[in-house]
Design a protein around this motif. Structure first.
Motif, mmCIF file in Angstrom:
data_model
loop_
_atom_site.group_PDB
_atom_site.id
_atom_site.type_symbol
_atom_site.label_atom_id
_atom_site.label_comp_id
_atom_site.label_asym_id
_atom_site.label_seq_id
_atom_site.Cartn_x
_atom_site.Cartn_y
_atom_site.Cartn_z
ATOM 1 N N CYS A 50 119.990 -26.220 45.608
ATOM 2 C CA CYS A 50 121.034 -26.439 46.671
ATOM 3 C C CYS A 50 121.114 -27.838 46.816
ATOM 4 C CB CYS A 50 120.513 -25.765 48.085
ATOM 5 S SG CYS A 50 120.380 -24.005 47.637
ATOM 6 N N VAL A 51 121.739 -28.773 45.846
ATOM 7 C CA VAL A 51 121.671 -30.035 45.713
ATOM 8 C C VAL A 51 123.141 -30.586 45.685
ATOM 9 C CG1 VAL A 51 119.384 -30.465 44.753
ATOM 10 C CG2 VAL A 51 121.543 -30.219 43.465
ATOM 11 N N PRO A 52 123.449 -31.617 46.108
ATOM 12 C CA PRO A 52 124.993 -32.224 45.998
ATOM 13 C C PRO A 52 125.253 -32.147 44.286
ATOM 14 C CG PRO A 52 123.719 -33.977 47.185
ATOM 15 C CD PRO A 52 122.544 -32.787 46.749
ATOM 16 N N ASP A 53 126.661 -31.998 44.402
ATOM 17 C CA ASP A 53 127.129 -31.602 43.117
ATOM 18 C C ASP A 53 126.902 -32.669 41.771
ATOM 19 O OD1 ASP A 53 128.511 -29.559 44.298
ATOM 20 O OD2 ASP A 53 130.482 -29.927 43.812
ATOM 21 N N ALA A 54 126.775 -33.720 42.368
ATOM 22 C CA ALA A 54 126.359 -34.789 41.285
ATOM 23 C C ALA A 54 125.006 -34.870 40.799
ATOM 24 C CB ALA A 54 126.569 -36.468 41.792
ATOM 25 N N GLU A 55 124.112 -34.264 41.551
ATOM 26 C CA GLU A 55 122.733 -34.162 41.386
ATOM 27 C C GLU A 55 122.226 -32.710 40.608
ATOM 28 O OE1 GLU A 55 120.340 -34.845 44.544
ATOM 29 O OE2 GLU A 55 121.796 -36.869 45.239
ATOM 30 N N ILE A 56 123.195 -32.145 40.291
ATOM 31 C CA ILE A 56 122.962 -30.516 39.645
ATOM 32 C C ILE A 56 122.411 -30.914 38.354
ATOM 33 C CG2 ILE A 56 124.034 -28.488 38.682
ATOM 34 C CD1 ILE A 56 125.728 -28.440 41.258
ATOM 35 N N GLY A 57 123.196 -31.876 37.434
ATOM 36 C CA GLY A 57 122.503 -31.803 36.241
ATOM 37 C C GLY A 57 121.046 -32.291 35.981
ATOM 38 N N LYS A 58 120.667 -33.174 36.846
ATOM 39 C CA LYS A 58 119.365 -33.751 36.892
ATOM 40 C C LYS A 58 118.338 -32.745 37.427
ATOM 41 C CE LYS A 58 116.424 -37.054 36.852
ATOM 42 N NZ LYS A 58 115.201 -36.709 37.470
ATOM 43 N N ALA A 59 118.731 -32.244 38.531
ATOM 44 C CA ALA A 59 117.838 -31.277 39.010
ATOM 45 C C ALA A 59 117.550 -30.230 38.055
ATOM 46 C CB ALA A 59 118.278 -30.560 40.271
ATOM 47 N N ALA A 60 118.535 -29.615 37.408
ATOM 48 C CA ALA A 60 118.442 -28.705 36.513
ATOM 49 C C ALA A 60 117.468 -29.241 35.034
ATOM 50 C CB ALA A 60 119.733 -28.214 35.736
ATOM 51 N N GLN A 61 117.476 -30.393 34.762
ATOM 52 C CA GLN A 61 116.506 -30.976 33.686
ATOM 53 C C GLN A 61 115.127 -30.994 34.120
ATOM 54 O OE1 GLN A 61 118.242 -35.077 32.637
ATOM 55 N NE2 GLN A 61 120.280 -34.111 32.056
ATOM 56 N N ASP A 62 114.942 -30.997 35.366
ATOM 57 C CA ASP A 62 113.575 -30.959 36.101
ATOM 58 C C ASP A 62 112.916 -29.757 36.023
ATOM 59 O OD1 ASP A 62 113.981 -33.782 36.442
ATOM 60 O OD2 ASP A 62 114.400 -33.829 38.325
ATOM 61 N N VAL A 63 113.664 -28.772 35.694
ATOM 62 C CA VAL A 63 113.279 -27.383 35.605
ATOM 63 C C VAL A 63 112.733 -27.158 34.401
ATOM 64 C CG1 VAL A 63 113.467 -24.985 35.993
ATOM 65 C CG2 VAL A 63 114.682 -26.636 37.731
ATOM 66 N N ALA A 64 111.624 -26.666 34.266
ATOM 67 C CA ALA A 64 110.935 -26.017 32.967
ATOM 68 C C ALA A 64 111.670 -24.915 32.437
ATOM 69 C CB ALA A 64 109.519 -26.108 33.061
ATOM 70 N N PRO A 65 111.713 -24.942 31.109
ATOM 71 C CA PRO A 65 112.378 -23.821 30.314
ATOM 72 C C PRO A 65 111.930 -22.572 30.799
ATOM 73 C CG PRO A 65 112.199 -25.310 28.820
ATOM 74 C CD PRO A 65 111.353 -25.763 30.048
ATOM 75 N N GLY A 66 112.726 -21.311 31.085
ATOM 76 C CA GLY A 66 111.752 -20.039 31.399
ATOM 77 C C GLY A 66 112.803 -19.207 32.654
ATOM 78 N N PRO A 67 112.772 -19.958 33.642
ATOM 79 C CA PRO A 67 113.651 -19.001 34.812
ATOM 80 C C PRO A 67 114.917 -19.017 34.699
ATOM 81 C CG PRO A 67 112.767 -21.066 35.735
ATOM 82 C CD PRO A 67 111.989 -20.939 34.183
ATOM 83 N N LEU A 68 115.815 -18.191 35.229
ATOM 84 C CA LEU A 68 116.936 -18.295 35.714
ATOM 85 C C LEU A 68 117.395 -19.595 36.463
ATOM 86 C CD1 LEU A 68 118.036 -14.631 36.218
ATOM 87 C CD2 LEU A 68 118.798 -15.872 34.203
ATOM 88 N N VAL A 69 118.450 -20.316 36.241
ATOM 89 C CA VAL A 69 118.672 -21.482 37.223
ATOM 90 C C VAL A 69 119.934 -21.271 37.802
ATOM 91 C CG1 VAL A 69 118.802 -23.950 37.219
ATOM 92 C CG2 VAL A 69 117.027 -22.892 35.908
ATOM 93 N N GLY A 70 120.240 -21.581 38.943
ATOM 94 C CA GLY A 70 121.510 -21.318 39.362
ATOM 95 C C GLY A 70 121.819 -22.396 40.416
ATOM 96 N N HIS A 71 123.074 -22.702 40.719
ATOM 97 C CA HIS A 71 123.498 -23.757 41.783
ATOM 98 C C HIS A 71 124.473 -23.073 42.764
ATOM 99 C CE1 HIS A 71 127.654 -24.023 40.521
ATOM 100 N NE2 HIS A 71 126.929 -24.553 39.212
#
Length: 233
Positions: A51-72
């Motif tokens: 739940c981050v600003p649109d411009a920060e979605i990519g960076k926030a997704a990169q910070d998530v380790a592989p494994g879980p589902l990731v949504g915005h």
């Protein structure tokens, strides 16, 4: 509800993140967060909701380790910034803060499992889901902005013009509420006023008053008047 995650992490402590975390928790889900910028996601989660600003979605997704589902929760952004995660999106078609019950929810997913998870999360909050394709996102979100954000801008303009008469904004509130309710029931048939009646003399007097008292609003007045004429035609 079998597609509901066992544990969901909400990232982003703004209005949307805080509201969604509280609502999901109230619906009985095991929720961590909302996490603030820089906080690490706990291990073992099977779903991360950004739940981050649109411009920060990519960076926030990169910070998530592989494994879980990731949504915005963006209405305008595609799923591409979430790659390479198995990804979904869930955009509440509702202003925040407000209840999510009965609100629309635009969903998408890169896999059937991801899409089912988005649907299950939305339905757990009482929302009505509908799928939005990537190529439709900009138009969908523009419509939402017109219905909500631009409505606030329009009412602010009306308030500023009314203030030149010495009257207060509270007097406009019942009118606005009744108009929205009439539109919800009748659509464009709810239109009233001088343009609907073909009374262009009154419209010209209105325009002259706007030009005199709030000239910065004249272009907006003209655009709205022309749009209303097209609606009547």
């Amino acid at each position: 509800m079998s597609s509901l995650p066992r544990h969901c992490v909400v990232v982003g402590a703004g209005r949307m993140g805080s509201a969604l975390a509280a609502a999901l928790r109230a619906a009985g889900l095991d929720v961590s967060g909302p996490l603030r910028r820089g906080e690490r996601c706990p291990q073992g989660t099977d779903c991360v909701l950004l739940c981050v600003p649109d411009a920060e979605i990519g960076k926030a997704a990169q910070d998530v380790a592989p494994g879980p589902l990731v949504g915005h929760v963006s209405g305008a952004t595609t799923l591409a910034p979430l790659a390479p995660h198995e990804a979904f999106s869930l955009h509440p078609l509702m202003t925040v803060p407000a209840t999510f019950e009965e609100a629309g929810a635009a969903i998408a997913g890169t896999t059937d499992r991801a899409l089912d998870t988005a649907r299950a999360l939305a339905e757990a909050l009482g929302m009505r889901t509908f799928e939005v394709a990537d190529e439709d996102r900009a138009a969908y979100h523009a419509a939402a902005s017109m219905a909500a954000n631009y409505l606030v801008a329009l009412e602010d303009a009306a308030e500023r013009l009314l203030a030149t008469t010495g009257a207060s904004r509270e007097l406009l509130v019942p009118l606005v509420r009744a108009t929205v309710e009439n539109w919800a029931r009748d659509g464009a048939r709810a239109l009233t006023g001088p343009i609907a009646r073909g009374d262009e003399q009154t419209v010209e007097r209105q325009r002259a008053a706007v030009e005199e008292r709030a000239p910065e609003l004249l272009d907006l007045f003209d655009a709205l008047a022309n749009s209303t004429r097209e609606l009547v035609a």
